[in-house]
Motif scaffolding. Structure first.
Motif, PDB file in Angstrom:
ATOM      1  N   LEU A   1      27.767  -0.660  98.776  1.00  0.00           N
ATOM      2  CA  LEU A   1      26.614  -1.162  99.518  1.00  0.00           C
ATOM      3  C   LEU A   1      26.241  -2.588  99.131  1.00  0.00           C
ATOM      4  O   LEU A   1      25.192  -3.091  99.530  1.00  0.00           O
ATOM      5  CB  LEU A   1      25.430  -0.212  99.357  1.00  0.00           C
ATOM      6  CG  LEU A   1      25.655   1.145 100.035  1.00  0.00           C
ATOM      7  CD1 LEU A   1      24.514   2.097  99.737  1.00  0.00           C
ATOM      8  CD2 LEU A   1      25.843   0.982 101.529  1.00  0.00           C
ATOM      9  N   GLN A   2      27.090  -3.265  98.376  1.00  0.00           N
ATOM     10  CA  GLN A   2      26.904  -4.697  98.118  1.00  0.00           C
ATOM     11  C   GLN A   2      27.598  -5.525  99.186  1.00  0.00           C
ATOM     12  O   GLN A   2      27.489  -6.734  99.202  1.00  0.00           O
ATOM     13  CB  GLN A   2      27.433  -5.062  96.719  1.00  0.00           C
ATOM     14  CG  GLN A   2      26.572  -4.523  95.613  1.00  0.00           C
ATOM     15  CD  GLN A   2      27.217  -4.620  94.256  1.00  0.00           C
ATOM     16  OE1 GLN A   2      28.324  -5.114  94.110  1.00  0.00           O
ATOM     17  NE2 GLN A   2      26.524  -4.140  93.255  1.00  0.00           N
ATOM     18  N   LYS A   3      28.294  -4.853 100.066  1.00  0.00           N
ATOM     19  CA  LYS A   3      28.961  -5.518 101.186  1.00  0.00           C
ATOM     20  C   LYS A   3      28.144  -5.255 102.452  1.00  0.00           C
ATOM     21  O   LYS A   3      27.326  -4.349 102.483  1.00  0.00           O
ATOM     22  CB  LYS A   3      30.378  -4.960 101.330  1.00  0.00           C
ATOM     23  CG  LYS A   3      31.252  -5.205 100.111  1.00  0.00           C
ATOM     24  CD  LYS A   3      32.556  -4.489 100.307  1.00  0.00           C
ATOM     25  CE  LYS A   3      33.185  -3.950  99.080  1.00  0.00           C
ATOM     26  NZ  LYS A   3      32.374  -3.262  98.127  1.00  0.00           N
ATOM     27  N   PRO A   4      28.363  -6.020 103.509  1.00  0.00           N
ATOM     28  CA  PRO A   4      27.616  -5.767 104.754  1.00  0.00           C
ATOM     29  C   PRO A   4      27.893  -4.355 105.284  1.00  0.00           C
ATOM     30  O   PRO A   4      29.038  -3.903 105.312  1.00  0.00           O
ATOM     31  CB  PRO A   4      28.165  -6.812 105.720  1.00  0.00           C
ATOM     32  CG  PRO A   4      28.715  -7.891 104.846  1.00  0.00           C
ATOM     33  CD  PRO A   4      29.218  -7.198 103.612  1.00  0.00           C
ATOM     34  N   VAL A   5      26.839  -3.667 105.649  1.00  0.00           N
ATOM     35  CA  VAL A   5      26.954  -2.319 106.211  1.00  0.00           C
ATOM     36  C   VAL A   5      26.029  -2.201 107.417  1.00  0.00           C
ATOM     37  O   VAL A   5      25.054  -2.944 107.546  1.00  0.00           O
ATOM     38  CB  VAL A   5      26.611  -1.221 105.180  1.00  0.00           C
ATOM     39  CG1 VAL A   5      27.596  -1.193 104.037  1.00  0.00           C
ATOM     40  CG2 VAL A   5      25.193  -1.380 104.663  1.00  0.00           C
ATOM     41  N   LEU A   6      26.328  -1.249 108.270  1.00  0.00           N
ATOM     42  CA  LEU A   6      25.494  -0.953 109.421  1.00  0.00           C
ATOM     43  C   LEU A   6      24.703   0.308 109.113  1.00  0.00           C
ATOM     44  O   LEU A   6      25.286   1.351 108.804  1.00  0.00           O
ATOM     45  CB  LEU A   6      26.365  -0.741 110.667  1.00  0.00           C
ATOM     46  CG  LEU A   6      25.649  -0.266 111.920  1.00  0.00           C
ATOM     47  CD1 LEU A   6      24.665  -1.339 112.397  1.00  0.00           C
ATOM     48  CD2 LEU A   6      26.666   0.053 113.010  1.00  0.00           C
ATOM     49  N   ASN A   7      23.381   0.216 109.162  1.00  0.00           N
ATOM     50  CA  ASN A   7      22.539   1.381 108.920  1.00  0.00           C
ATOM     51  C   ASN A   7      22.456   2.217 110.192  1.00  0.00           C
ATOM     52  O   ASN A   7      22.075   1.710 111.247  1.00  0.00           O
ATOM     53  CB  ASN A   7      21.120   0.954 108.514  1.00  0.00           C
ATOM     54  CG  ASN A   7      21.081   0.309 107.161  1.00  0.00           C
ATOM     55  OD1 ASN A   7      21.921   0.586 106.319  1.00  0.00           O
ATOM     56  ND2 ASN A   7      20.126  -0.558 106.958  1.00  0.00           N
ATOM     57  N   LEU A   8      22.800   3.475 110.081  1.00  0.00           N
ATOM     58  CA  LEU A   8      22.707   4.373 111.227  1.00  0.00           C
ATOM     59  C   LEU A   8      21.350   5.068 111.266  1.00  0.00           C
ATOM     60  O   LEU A   8      20.878   5.441 112.336  1.00  0.00           O
ATOM     61  CB  LEU A   8      23.832   5.408 111.180  1.00  0.00           C
ATOM     62  CG  LEU A   8      25.244   4.820 111.246  1.00  0.00           C
ATOM     63  CD1 LEU A   8      26.289   5.922 111.116  1.00  0.00           C
ATOM     64  CD2 LEU A   8      25.442   4.048 112.537  1.00  0.00           C
ATOM     65  N   VAL A   9      20.751   5.253 110.100  1.00  0.00           N
ATOM     66  CA  VAL A   9      19.439   5.886 109.994  1.00  0.00           C
ATOM     67  C   VAL A   9      18.602   5.034 109.061  1.00  0.00           C
ATOM     68  O   VAL A   9      19.049   4.641 107.994  1.00  0.00           O
ATOM     69  CB  VAL A   9      19.565   7.326 109.425  1.00  0.00           C
ATOM     70  CG1 VAL A   9      18.207   7.965 109.253  1.00  0.00           C
ATOM     71  CG2 VAL A   9      20.451   8.179 110.324  1.00  0.00           C
ATOM     72  N   SER A  10      17.379   4.761 109.464  1.00  0.00           N
ATOM     73  CA  SER A  10      16.490   3.943 108.638  1.00  0.00           C
ATOM     74  C   SER A  10      15.703   4.826 107.668  1.00  0.00           C
ATOM     75  O   SER A  10      15.168   5.865 108.049  1.00  0.00           O
ATOM     76  CB  SER A  10      15.519   3.172 109.537  1.00  0.00           C
ATOM     77  OG  SER A  10      14.669   2.377 108.760  1.00  0.00           O
ATOM     78  N   ASN A  11      15.688   4.399 106.405  1.00  0.00           N
ATOM     79  CA  ASN A  11      14.933   5.106 105.376  1.00  0.00           C
ATOM     80  C   ASN A  11      14.373   4.045 104.441  1.00  0.00           C
ATOM     81  O   ASN A  11      15.139   3.321 103.791  1.00  0.00           O
ATOM     82  CB  ASN A  11      15.849   6.082 104.631  1.00  0.00           C
ATOM     83  CG  ASN A  11      15.127   6.843 103.552  1.00  0.00           C
ATOM     84  OD1 ASN A  11      14.581   6.261 102.627  1.00  0.00           O
ATOM     85  ND2 ASN A  11      15.149   8.157 103.663  1.00  0.00           N
ATOM     86  N   ASP A  12      13.056   3.960 104.362  1.00  0.00           N
ATOM     87  CA  ASP A  12      12.417   2.901 103.579  1.00  0.00           C
ATOM     88  C   ASP A  12      12.812   2.927 102.110  1.00  0.00           C
ATOM     89  O   ASP A  12      13.053   1.879 101.515  1.00  0.00           O
ATOM     90  CB  ASP A  12      10.891   2.980 103.710  1.00  0.00           C
ATOM     91  CG  ASP A  12      10.408   2.593 105.100  1.00  0.00           C
ATOM     92  OD1 ASP A  12      11.167   1.923 105.835  1.00  0.00           O
ATOM     93  OD2 ASP A  12       9.270   2.961 105.444  1.00  0.00           O
ATOM     94  N   ARG A  13      12.897   4.110 101.507  1.00  0.00           N
ATOM     95  CA  ARG A  13      13.260   4.199 100.082  1.00  0.00           C
ATOM     96  C   ARG A  13      14.688   3.713  99.857  1.00  0.00           C
ATOM     97  O   ARG A  13      14.965   3.005  98.890  1.00  0.00           O
ATOM     98  CB  ARG A  13      13.089   5.624  99.571  1.00  0.00           C
ATOM     99  CG  ARG A  13      11.623   5.989  99.390  1.00  0.00           C
ATOM    100  CD  ARG A  13      11.376   7.383  98.859  1.00  0.00           C
ATOM    101  NE  ARG A  13      12.317   7.825  97.874  1.00  0.00           N
ATOM    102  CZ  ARG A  13      12.858   9.053  97.846  1.00  0.00           C
ATOM    103  NH1 ARG A  13      12.544   9.938  98.766  1.00  0.00           N
ATOM    104  NH2 ARG A  13      13.696   9.393  96.918  1.00  0.00           N
ATOM    105  N   VAL A  14      15.586   4.073 100.743  1.00  0.00           N
ATOM    106  CA  VAL A  14      16.979   3.640 100.608  1.00  0.00           C
ATOM    107  C   VAL A  14      17.074   2.129 100.833  1.00  0.00           C
ATOM    108  O   VAL A  14      17.774   1.435 100.099  1.00  0.00           O
ATOM    109  CB  VAL A  14      17.902   4.407 101.572  1.00  0.00           C
ATOM    110  CG1 VAL A  14      19.307   3.818 101.574  1.00  0.00           C
ATOM    111  CG2 VAL A  14      17.948   5.887 101.206  1.00  0.00           C
ATOM    112  N   GLU A  15      16.369   1.620 101.810  1.00  0.00           N
ATOM    113  CA  GLU A  15      16.406   0.171 102.075  1.00  0.00           C
ATOM    114  C   GLU A  15      15.846  -0.623 100.894  1.00  0.00           C
ATOM    115  O   GLU A  15      16.378  -1.681 100.550  1.00  0.00           O
ATOM    116  CB  GLU A  15      15.645  -0.158 103.358  1.00  0.00           C
ATOM    117  CG  GLU A  15      16.398   0.229 104.606  1.00  0.00           C
ATOM    118  CD  GLU A  15      17.804  -0.337 104.629  1.00  0.00           C
ATOM    119  OE1 GLU A  15      17.984  -1.557 104.466  1.00  0.00           O
ATOM    120  OE2 GLU A  15      18.751   0.448 104.805  1.00  0.00           O
ATOM    121  N   GLU A  16      14.787  -0.129 100.287  1.00  0.00           N
ATOM    122  CA  GLU A  16      14.221  -0.799  99.103  1.00  0.00           C
ATOM    123  C   GLU A  16      15.223  -0.786  97.946  1.00  0.00           C
ATOM    124  O   GLU A  16      15.435  -1.799  97.281  1.00  0.00           O
ATOM    125  CB  GLU A  16      12.923  -0.112  98.686  1.00  0.00           C
ATOM    126  CG  GLU A  16      12.246  -0.750  97.502  1.00  0.00           C
ATOM    127  CD  GLU A  16      10.987   0.002  97.098  1.00  0.00           C
ATOM    128  OE1 GLU A  16      10.779   0.156  95.874  1.00  0.00           O
ATOM    129  OE2 GLU A  16      10.227   0.431  97.978  1.00  0.00           O
TER     130      GLU A  16
END
Length: 88
Positions: free
Chosen positions: A19-34
């Motif tokens: 996840l240090q490389k560009p990825v496409l988020n399929l589901v948004s989750n605030d805790r994971v994004e933080e």
């Protein structure tokens, strides 16, 4: 919770490195994004500690890519040794 913990602690660097490389988020989750943002910040800070005082943007991205592949068990077994440079 396991993903967030790995992104913050770098216990094995496999998930956090991916996840240090560009990825496409399929589901948004605030805790994971933080946690993911914190992971990227850790990668940048670690790279800055590893680089010489003067460096290029290419060297920065290659160093971050090298960090991400540290936890990849495929490195050394079938993966191209210059894969981090190819990604950067």
């Amino acid at each position: 919770e396991t993903l967030c913990s790995e992104l913050r602690s770098w216990k094995n660097l496999y998930l956090s490195g991916r996840l240090q490389k560009p990825v496409l988020n399929l589901v948004s989750n605030d805790r994971v994004e933080e946690a993911r943002a914190q992971n990227l910040e850790h990668a940048l800070r670690t790279a800055l500690l590893l680089l010489p005082p003067s460096f290029s943007e290419d060297q920065l991205f290659t160093t971050i890519s090298n960090i991400s592949y540290t936890g990849d068990p495929r490195m050394g077994r079938g993966e191209a040794p210059d894969k981090p440079q190819q990604i950067a």
